[in-house]
Structure formats: C-alpha cells, structure tokens
Motif scaffolding. Sequence first.
Motif, mmCIF file in Angstrom:
data_model
loop_
_atom_site.group_PDB
_atom_site.id
_atom_site.type_symbol
_atom_site.label_atom_id
_atom_site.label_comp_id
_atom_site.label_asym_id
_atom_site.label_seq_id
_atom_site.Cartn_x
_atom_site.Cartn_y
_atom_site.Cartn_z
ATOM 1 N N THR A 134 0.878 -1.243 -0.044
ATOM 2 C CA THR A 134 -0.184 -0.133 -0.085
ATOM 3 C C THR A 134 0.887 1.328 -0.079
ATOM 4 O OG1 THR A 134 -1.793 -1.152 1.072
ATOM 5 C CG2 THR A 134 -1.749 1.204 1.178
ATOM 6 N N GLN B 124 -8.750 0.928 -0.410
ATOM 7 C CA GLN B 124 -9.404 -0.313 0.006
ATOM 8 C C GLN B 124 -10.760 -0.252 0.838
ATOM 9 O OE1 GLN B 124 -6.362 -2.201 2.545
ATOM 10 N NE2 GLN B 124 -7.642 -3.991 2.615
ATOM 11 N N ASP C 161 -6.163 -0.751 -4.439
ATOM 12 C CA ASP C 161 -5.674 -1.265 -3.248
ATOM 13 C C ASP C 161 -6.774 -2.371 -2.867
ATOM 14 O OD1 ASP C 161 -4.439 -1.929 -0.982
ATOM 15 O OD2 ASP C 161 -4.483 0.118 -0.244
ATOM 16 N N GLU C 162 -6.138 -3.419 -2.750
ATOM 17 C CA GLU C 162 -7.066 -4.796 -2.480
ATOM 18 C C GLU C 162 -8.382 -4.623 -2.798
ATOM 19 O OE1 GLU C 162 -5.831 -7.265 -0.405
ATOM 20 O OE2 GLU C 162 -3.947 -6.491 0.471
HETATM 21 MG MG LIG Z 1 -2.502 -2.584 2.419
#
Ligand SMILES: [Mg+2]
Lengths: 310, 378
Positions: B60, B99, B175-176
């Motif tokens: 990240t 995320q 992100d994810e």
């Molecule tokens: Mg992360």
Amino acid sequence: MTALRSAKTRAPSTLGRRMIVLVPYLWLCIFFLVPFAIVFRLSLSQTAIAQPPYLPVFDPAAGWEGIRDFFAALSLDNYRILFSDTLYVSSYLKSLQVGLLSTLILLVVAFPIAYGMARVPRRLQPLLLMAVILPFWTAFLIRIYAWINILQRDGLLNDVLQTFGLIGEPVTWLASDTAVYIGIVYSYLPFMVLPLYAVLEKMDESLLEAAADLGCPRWKAFWLVTVPLALPGIAAGSLLCFIPIVGEFVIPDLLGSSQTIMIGQTLWTEFFGNKDWPVASALAMLLLCVLIVPIVVYQHMQSKVLERGR
Amino acid sequence: MPDRQLSDAESAIPGRPPPLVRFASVSRRFGPVTAVDSVSLDIARGEFCALLGPSGCGKTTLLRMLAGFERPDEGRVLLDGEDITDVPPHRRAVNMMFQNYALFPHLTVEANVAFGLRQENMPAAEIRPRVADMLASLRLDGLEKRKPAQLSGGQRQRVALARALVKRPKVFLLDEPLAALDKKLRSETQFELRELQRKLGMTFIVVTHDQEEAMSMADRIAVMNRGSIVQVAPPRDVYEHPISRWIAEFIGEINLFEGVIDSTGPSGTWVDTPAAGRVHTPNEVPARKGDNAFVAVRPEKVLLAPFDSDPGAYNSASGTLVDVAYLGDTSVCRIKLDRGGFMRATITNARRRGGEPVAPGAHVALRWEPDSALVLVR
Ligand SMILES: [Mg+2]
Ligand SMILES: Nc1ncnc2c1ncn2[C@@H]1O[C@H](COP(=O)(O)OP(=O)(O)O)[C@@H](O)[C@H]1O
C-alpha cells in the motif's frame, strides 16, 4: 405456529416497553407541560398588588360560577403591551443579534479546535478532551467574575496589550458588547467544540485523500467534504449554544452595559423588579415561540439524516 | 518541470518502449519501520501489474507513493517520463480505488462519480453523459440517486471503480479491490476487472495479498517481502520458477527438501537430500559442490506409484500415506517419508466413482520428473 408463540412471549415485554416509554413522557409532563401551562395562564392574567401578585385567582370553592368568571377575566392584554413598547421588541432583537453573532463566532473559533483535537494521535485525545471540559470544574459565576478582573481598566488584558505596545491608553472593555461577546464565547466554547469533535473524530481521513485523488485541492475538499459531513455537529452545537445564549442573563448583566439589554434581563426586571408576573410570563412565552423555530428546523434535519442512514 | 537526469542504468532499455511508471530506488520509513526499502520497478503502458505480498510488506505504501499520499524519503517516482515526486496528489494523472472505497457518504452515486470531473471544471453538459455512460457500463444505471449507505458491497465497489475510471487516468491504482467482497463475487469480479482493463487499454496496478487474485488478473506480478520486491515475473514464472525459497513457499503449496549440492553444470544439478535421496534437476544453479540448497517440488507434480515400480529417469522417494484430504476437484495426500519428513501430493479426482485410489496406511512410491523439481540456493 412459531409466529403465534413468539407473539405470546412478546406480549408482556410490549407492556414493559410501554411502561418504559411512559417514563420520559411523564417526566416531560411534570417538568415541562405543567410549568408551561402555569406560565401560559399567568401570561393571560393581570398584575395586582396582592398575594399572589396577579388576578384572577382560581377559586375552586366558588364552583361552576367561579370557573366561568376565571376564564372571562383572562385576556391577551400583556401581549399587546409587549408589542406596543419598543423596550421589549428591542431587547428581543438584541438577544437574537447576540445569539446569532456569538454562535457564528463560536463556530469559527471551535471548528479549528475540534478539527485539531480529532487529528492528533489517538492517545492524546482524552487529554485534550479533558482540557475542554476542565473549566466546568469551577463555578460559572466565579469564572465570569474572573473575566471582570481581566477586562477592567487596570486589568490583565490592558496590562498585556500595553506591555506589548499595542495600545497607548487603557481601553474600556467592561460594560460593552465586546465584553458580552467575550464572556459568551468563552463560556459556551465547550458546547460548540464537543459536538463538532464528535462528528470530526468519526470522519474517515481517506475521504479527504479520495477528494485529493480526484483532483480536489485541500482547501476545496474542506468545503466539499469536511463541512457537509460535519453538518450534524454544526447544527447540534449551534442549537446548543444559540438557545441558551438568547436567554442569557448572567453574562450581559455582569459584563454588558446598561444601554443594551437582552431579553433575559428584561424578564428578570419585570419579574423581580416590577413584580409584574403576567408581563414577565408573556415575555417568556414569546421567547419560547422564537426559540421553537430553530428546534423544529433541527428536528427536520435530524429525521432526514436518519432516513439517509437507512 | 525539469526531469531529473537519469543515469544510464536507469534510463530506458533500447528497443523497448519507455515505461509509463517508474519507481527509481524509492524508500519510505515510518519511524523505525522501513515500509518500502529501495524499490525499483518499471511498469509498461497498458500493463496489468499486481503487487503481491503478505500483509504489512509495504504494498500500500508503494502504491500511495505513486498516488502522491506518501513522499518517498529517497528515490524518485516517474510518470510518463516526468518526475512527479513533488507533485501533489490532486495534480497527478493517476486515480486510486481505496481499500475501503472511501465513497463520499453525503453524495449520491451520480455526484460521487461526477466529483472528479467537476474538479476539472468540465461543463455540466459534458459531465452528465460521461457519468451516465460510466454508470451504464458498470451496470449501475437506476442507482444514480442512491446514497452509498443504500448500496450492497458489490455495488459500492463498482461505484468506486466508476468514480476513478471516469477520470480516464493514465494509471489506475487498486488497493485490495476485492478484499471486501464475498468469495463468489470476488472470483466473478476478478474476470470483470481483467476484461475492463483489456477493453480500456488502461494501465492497472493492483495491490493484493491474495495470490489467486494476482495470478488470475495480472500480466506481471511483483512479489514483495519486507519492503522489497523479491521477484517480478508473469504469473506462470512466479509459480513455476520462484527464485528463492521464500517465494516458493509464499506462492502456492510446495514440498521442500534440504540438501547439499553434489554437482551443478550445463547438464543439470545433482543434490543429495537426506529425505528424498539423490535428486536430479535439469537447471544449473549459481552454487558450488558442498553448498546447502533446497529441492522444491509442487504437490501436483508428484505422482503416486506402486511401491515396487521402476522409477526410470524420475526422481523418487517412498513413504506411508498418512491421510487424504478430499477437496472435490482434487485430493491432497500427506505422505510420511521413510527417511524422515513429510511430503504432499495432489491427485485429480477425474472420476466420479470408485473412492480413493489409495487408502491411508498404504506404502507408496513418489515420483516426479527431473524437470518438475527446482533447486533453490537462496
Ligand atoms: Mg495494504
Ligand atoms: N502512516 C503510517 N505510520 C506508521 N507506520 C505505517 C504507516 N503506514 C504504513 N506503516 C507501516 O509500514 C508497513 C507497511 O505498511 P503497508 O504499506 O500498509 O503494508 P501492506 O499494504 O503491504 O499491508 C507496516 O509495517 C505498517 O505498519
């Protein structure tokens, strides 16, 4: 089958729930509705040199006839007096002005404080919260007297300003609107900071990053994201300050001039000075009407927020 | 903005298009923690790149340095040949999907998606059709007036996608992106994202800790561990040719045998292992006789054979079947080796009937092709 059974087992609990709901209603009835009715009835009476100092007095012994006489004697005269004398109207307007302007100043002062508190490392936040609440540990009156000390001609404020050469002659702070605003902003600051802190602390920092990511500079993100999300706190804090400030008595009485009189002071004079309970009650009723407007607006906003949450 | 002079080693390799994104030895420290440790990575235009690694390895942070939310302590970040290290996030032509999605809770779906275009001072008449197109292409039409709280998890994810993609960024960072979805939706969305990226021809960088996610979507995977990139390769190579023991164990299941190199050269490598005997692999490794090494073989490349069959050119070991875990499509067998240690073998359940081909307690031989085994010296 299962529905039947669950309905049966729920029956006593609904009764219990009703009893619980009854408690706040009972409370409201005893401590709001009954006094409200008494004040309303007083506002329709006439002043008299007697004990109690108003007429008519309800006499249950006179029976049916007595009740009719009692209602016949009630009138709206006191309200007419309020609108005919500029003293009352101007003190209402003054109170509204002080209420609005101090609420605005409070917002401007409290927002950065609350924002800063919500952004410092989490372990420091209880400490700052404590610092905001700490003044409550000293009596309110003493703190206002302290301000008299600070603001008087040879007080701390003039001393400091003169030491730094910002002023030549001592400035008269006391007995002015400025002193009233200083006193009010000081006294009500926690009531504005706490609701703002509560909403800002919950705000997700990644929303500001998302705004920046989408091409929004920081100052603009403040207006487009932070302020709209803080709106419930802004509304709660403003209401929490505006309503008591409009009815404020102690601060303008101790720090203000005798030229500008707020509604709280007028009420006090009518009640304790002139012993005119009926006019004082009419004043109080009108004040209530004025203050109901922002409360209703707030209620409306709250229900909209609740809807959105669902 | 003047470009920083790049040294020869850093500048583009001739014959290849210059990279769209370049991390040039970037580092980022948080107090005593080095979240990203001198990472260099080039990403080509139109590529779907995955940053894969365990939680806390700095994926990240690396992504946020490209988005502009973290400033590297050392190194530079380049976008399309331009040094953007000091450009604030709102002036970078990249967009990120957060995320937690970070949708604006006070705005409708439509206003969320239009937010980025409004910041470009685009006229409303131009914004409206673009937002409508975007919403329609992500099957969000009909939800325009909803607030994020009134959406399902999958819908929220698509709004987050729409909000970033409508800006047509040079690079799209995720992100994810699938972490908050349930398993079934996750595998559907994997394919959708892949398809979307092909259709738009946009450069995607996705951060994930889920190897299946990375393998199914990405053209190239950058495997990260403890703030460093340890291998960059297409999914197949990362799986079949991991360059270190850590990567081999991180990606998928693998059997590892400790041993000592006997010989290595163009004709292959011989390793003596206590558990699996003498193992032959065709690849040459940068090691000498007597060095410690690991032999690695994936469970699906191990065959179960009758105990007394002839191994031929295959590597071989023997042991007792301890248990069989039936997973539907495959079964995983755990074998206790005669010379110590355990080994896993996967068998495909190609037939519906007949039960397990071998029962626990049976003495079996394990065979794998020389080509299936890897020698890892790191
Ligand atoms: Mg992360
Ligand atoms: N803002 C921060 N402050 C302090 N430490 C951080 C911060 N952001 C990340 N870290 C640390 O840096 C390391 C890498 O974090 P991160 O990039 O989020 O990892 P990943 O995304 O791979 O899970 C972690 O050890 C994390 O605790």
